[in-house]
Design a protein around this motif. Sequence first.
Motif, PDB file in Angstrom:
ATOM      1  N   LEU A  90       0.681  -1.259  -0.079  1.00 57.70           N
ATOM      2  CA  LEU A  90      -0.078   0.092  -0.069  1.00 57.70           C
ATOM      3  C   LEU A  90       1.109   1.144  -0.041  1.00 57.70           C
ATOM      4  O   LEU A  90       0.440   2.269  -0.724  1.00 57.70           O
ATOM      5  CB  LEU A  90      -0.851   0.025   1.115  1.00 57.70           C
ATOM      6  CG  LEU A  90      -1.922  -0.978   1.063  1.00 57.70           C
ATOM      7  CD1 LEU A  90      -2.617  -0.924   2.414  1.00 57.70           C
ATOM      8  CD2 LEU A  90      -2.992  -0.665   0.246  1.00 57.70           C
ATOM      9  N   ILE A  91       1.865   1.466   0.688  1.00 55.57           N
ATOM     10  CA  ILE A  91       2.819   2.392   0.809  1.00 55.57           C
ATOM     11  C   ILE A  91       3.088   3.319  -0.410  1.00 55.57           C
ATOM     12  O   ILE A  91       2.933   4.396  -0.767  1.00 55.57           O
ATOM     13  CB  ILE A  91       4.229   2.144   1.672  1.00 55.57           C
ATOM     14  CG1 ILE A  91       3.654   2.190   2.976  1.00 55.57           C
ATOM     15  CG2 ILE A  91       5.084   3.424   1.444  1.00 55.57           C
ATOM     16  CD1 ILE A  91       4.760   1.910   4.082  1.00 55.57           C
ATOM     17  N   PRO A  92       3.423   2.513  -1.645  1.00 58.90           N
ATOM     18  CA  PRO A  92       3.718   3.123  -2.955  1.00 58.90           C
ATOM     19  C   PRO A  92       2.537   3.912  -3.362  1.00 58.90           C
ATOM     20  O   PRO A  92       2.642   5.009  -3.950  1.00 58.90           O
ATOM     21  CB  PRO A  92       4.080   2.040  -3.936  1.00 58.90           C
ATOM     22  CG  PRO A  92       4.701   0.826  -2.774  1.00 58.90           C
ATOM     23  CD  PRO A  92       3.970   1.022  -1.669  1.00 58.90           C
ATOM     24  N   SER A  93       1.336   3.166  -3.445  1.00 56.01           N
ATOM     25  CA  SER A  93      -0.137   3.768  -3.740  1.00 56.01           C
ATOM     26  C   SER A  93      -0.149   5.029  -2.905  1.00 56.01           C
ATOM     27  O   SER A  93      -0.627   6.095  -3.395  1.00 56.01           O
ATOM     28  CB  SER A  93      -1.083   2.814  -3.563  1.00 56.01           C
ATOM     29  OG  SER A  93      -0.790   1.817  -4.570  1.00 56.01           O
ATOM     30  N   VAL A  94      -0.154   5.053  -1.529  1.00 54.55           N
ATOM     31  CA  VAL A  94      -0.516   6.072  -0.686  1.00 54.55           C
ATOM     32  C   VAL A  94       0.496   7.240  -1.238  1.00 54.55           C
ATOM     33  O   VAL A  94       0.311   8.341  -1.289  1.00 54.55           O
ATOM     34  CB  VAL A  94      -0.289   5.515   0.590  1.00 54.55           C
ATOM     35  CG1 VAL A  94      -0.448   7.067   1.624  1.00 54.55           C
ATOM     36  CG2 VAL A  94      -1.398   4.576   0.980  1.00 54.55           C
ATOM     37  N   LEU A  95       1.981   6.734  -1.397  1.00 57.40           N
ATOM     38  CA  LEU A  95       2.787   7.922  -1.502  1.00 57.40           C
ATOM     39  C   LEU A  95       2.427   8.643  -2.980  1.00 57.40           C
ATOM     40  O   LEU A  95       2.603   9.782  -3.120  1.00 57.40           O
ATOM     41  CB  LEU A  95       4.258   7.573  -1.767  1.00 57.40           C
ATOM     42  CG  LEU A  95       4.880   7.216  -0.305  1.00 57.40           C
ATOM     43  CD1 LEU A  95       6.302   6.464  -0.460  1.00 57.40           C
ATOM     44  CD2 LEU A  95       5.148   8.573   0.370  1.00 57.40           C
ATOM     45  N   LYS A  96       1.754   7.873  -3.793  1.00 56.30           N
ATOM     46  CA  LYS A  96       1.816   8.432  -5.367  1.00 56.30           C
ATOM     47  C   LYS A  96       0.237   9.291  -5.105  1.00 56.30           C
ATOM     48  O   LYS A  96       0.432  10.529  -5.661  1.00 56.30           O
ATOM     49  CB  LYS A  96       1.597   7.040  -6.150  1.00 56.30           C
ATOM     50  CG  LYS A  96       1.204   7.683  -7.673  1.00 56.30           C
ATOM     51  CD  LYS A  96       0.682   6.892  -8.595  1.00 56.30           C
ATOM     52  CE  LYS A  96       1.592   5.574  -8.819  1.00 56.30           C
ATOM     53  NZ  LYS A  96       0.957   4.498  -9.874  1.00 56.30           N
ATOM     54  N   ILE A  97      -0.771   8.900  -4.469  1.00 57.28           N
ATOM     55  CA  ILE A  97      -1.744   9.710  -4.131  1.00 57.28           C
ATOM     56  C   ILE A  97      -1.855  10.808  -3.251  1.00 57.28           C
ATOM     57  O   ILE A  97      -1.983  12.164  -3.511  1.00 57.28           O
ATOM     58  CB  ILE A  97      -2.826   8.662  -3.744  1.00 57.28           C
ATOM     59  CG1 ILE A  97      -3.282   7.774  -4.853  1.00 57.28           C
ATOM     60  CG2 ILE A  97      -4.229   9.458  -3.399  1.00 57.28           C
ATOM     61  CD1 ILE A  97      -3.953   6.407  -4.243  1.00 57.28           C
ATOM     62  N   GLN A  98      -1.027  10.527  -2.002  1.00 51.77           N
ATOM     63  CA  GLN A  98      -1.134  11.626  -1.097  1.00 51.77           C
ATOM     64  C   GLN A  98       0.194  12.340  -0.862  1.00 51.77           C
ATOM     65  O   GLN A  98       0.275  13.578  -0.409  1.00 51.77           O
ATOM     66  CB  GLN A  98      -1.323  11.076   0.478  1.00 51.77           C
ATOM     67  CG  GLN A  98      -2.526  10.122   0.421  1.00 51.77           C
ATOM     68  CD  GLN A  98      -3.660  11.182   0.704  1.00 51.77           C
ATOM     69  OE1 GLN A  98      -3.837  12.449   0.905  1.00 51.77           O
ATOM     70  NE2 GLN A  98      -4.971  10.290   0.426  1.00 51.77           N
ATOM     71  N   GLY A  99       1.176  11.963  -1.514  1.00 51.10           N
ATOM     72  CA  GLY A  99       2.456  12.612  -1.504  1.00 51.10           C
ATOM     73  C   GLY A  99       3.349  12.521  -0.370  1.00 51.10           C
ATOM     74  O   GLY A  99       4.466  12.544  -0.112  1.00 51.10           O
ATOM     75  N   LYS A 100       2.614  11.817   0.868  1.00 47.16           N
ATOM     76  CA  LYS A 100       3.135  11.367   1.981  1.00 47.16           C
ATOM     77  C   LYS A 100       2.689  10.284   2.534  1.00 47.16           C
ATOM     78  O   LYS A 100       1.258   9.945   2.338  1.00 47.16           O
ATOM     79  CB  LYS A 100       3.430  12.523   3.080  1.00 47.16           C
ATOM     80  CG  LYS A 100       2.092  13.287   3.285  1.00 47.16           C
ATOM     81  CD  LYS A 100       2.541  14.607   4.215  1.00 47.16           C
ATOM     82  CE  LYS A 100       1.146  15.547   3.873  1.00 47.16           C
ATOM     83  NZ  LYS A 100       1.505  16.756   3.802  1.00 47.16           N
ATOM     84  N   THR A 101       3.054   9.529   3.766  1.00 48.29           N
ATOM     85  CA  THR A 101       2.418   8.435   4.453  1.00 48.29           C
ATOM     86  C   THR A 101       2.045   8.869   5.892  1.00 48.29           C
ATOM     87  O   THR A 101       1.657   8.038   6.557  1.00 48.29           O
ATOM     88  CB  THR A 101       3.368   7.128   4.255  1.00 48.29           C
ATOM     89  OG1 THR A 101       4.582   7.551   4.860  1.00 48.29           O
ATOM     90  CG2 THR A 101       3.767   6.747   2.896  1.00 48.29           C
ATOM     91  N   GLU A 102       2.344  10.018   6.417  1.00 50.16           N
ATOM     92  CA  GLU A 102       2.139  10.550   7.543  1.00 50.16           C
ATOM     93  C   GLU A 102       1.018  11.345   7.710  1.00 50.16           C
ATOM     94  O   GLU A 102       1.097  12.371   6.865  1.00 50.16           O
ATOM     95  CB  GLU A 102       3.323  11.071   8.198  1.00 50.16           C
ATOM     96  CG  GLU A 102       3.220  11.360   9.592  1.00 50.16           C
ATOM     97  CD  GLU A 102       4.616  11.773  10.210  1.00 50.16           C
ATOM     98  OE1 GLU A 102       4.467  12.735  11.140  1.00 50.16           O
ATOM     99  OE2 GLU A 102       5.667  11.314  10.088  1.00 50.16           O
ATOM    100  N   HIS A 103       0.051  11.180   8.348  1.00 49.55           N
ATOM    101  CA  HIS A 103      -1.177  12.250   8.662  1.00 49.55           C
ATOM    102  C   HIS A 103      -0.809  13.403   9.511  1.00 49.55           C
ATOM    103  O   HIS A 103      -0.345  13.156  10.652  1.00 49.55           O
ATOM    104  CB  HIS A 103      -2.448  11.476   9.099  1.00 49.55           C
ATOM    105  CG  HIS A 103      -3.517  12.352   9.181  1.00 49.55           C
ATOM    106  ND1 HIS A 103      -4.340  12.867   7.981  1.00 49.55           N
ATOM    107  CD2 HIS A 103      -4.196  12.938  10.293  1.00 49.55           C
ATOM    108  CE1 HIS A 103      -5.218  13.598   8.522  1.00 49.55           C
ATOM    109  NE2 HIS A 103      -5.239  13.603   9.730  1.00 49.55           N
ATOM    110  N   ILE A 104      -0.803  14.692   8.905  1.00 52.07           N
ATOM    111  CA  ILE A 104      -0.489  15.677   9.740  1.00 52.07           C
ATOM    112  C   ILE A 104      -1.701  16.060  10.495  1.00 52.07           C
ATOM    113  O   ILE A 104      -1.613  16.745  11.503  1.00 52.07           O
ATOM    114  CB  ILE A 104       0.134  16.666   8.783  1.00 52.07           C
ATOM    115  CG1 ILE A 104       1.355  16.357   8.159  1.00 52.07           C
ATOM    116  CG2 ILE A 104       0.680  18.113   9.759  1.00 52.07           C
ATOM    117  CD1 ILE A 104       2.603  16.066   8.929  1.00 52.07           C
ATOM    118  N   GLY A 105      -2.862  16.176  10.041  1.00 49.66           N
ATOM    119  CA  GLY A 105      -4.190  16.687  10.528  1.00 49.66           C
ATOM    120  C   GLY A 105      -4.221  18.323   9.883  1.00 49.66           C
ATOM    121  O   GLY A 105      -3.419  18.777   9.363  1.00 49.66           O
TER     122      GLY A 105
END
Length: 159
Positions: A90-105
């Motif tokens: 999932l991490i590569p997909s999340v990086l592609k979509i969101q640009g990062k894997t950590e939720h800042i809020g």
Amino acid sequence: MLCQYCKKNPVTVSYTENINGKKSEFRLCSECYLKICGEADEKLKDVFSFFDMPKRRVKSCAVCGTTYADYERTGLLGCASCYDMFKDELIPSVLKIQGKTEHIGKRGGKQDDLLLNVKLKNLQGRLEQALRDKRFGEADALNRQIAGIKKTLGGGGNG
């Protein structure tokens, strides 16, 4: 939907055959599937073992049974445990979509405004009490806090 063969048990397997361009689809319960197709599955196992070809194991969630192929097909995971199970995929997909894997809020909208309004009412009550008791230093500090909250809420200095 009931099994097409025994017409008693619910369908658990949808089986499709394509022989010489003729497509046949069967909806069977697990017992009937094993009766009808079990022999064919055993023969395939013998063929794989003969060529020393291991059957490909499919990674699935231990809690809900969702596979990564299910996620790729639907875009949905089955449960919270799927995130742990398929983390590496999932991490590569999340990086592609969101640009990062950590939720800042982010700063909430209505919930934060509600909390600020509650705090504002509390401070206004304390200000009135401080003025009645002639504690003017405390009243001044409370008044500044009230002004700050009103500014944050966009209400300016109007009471």
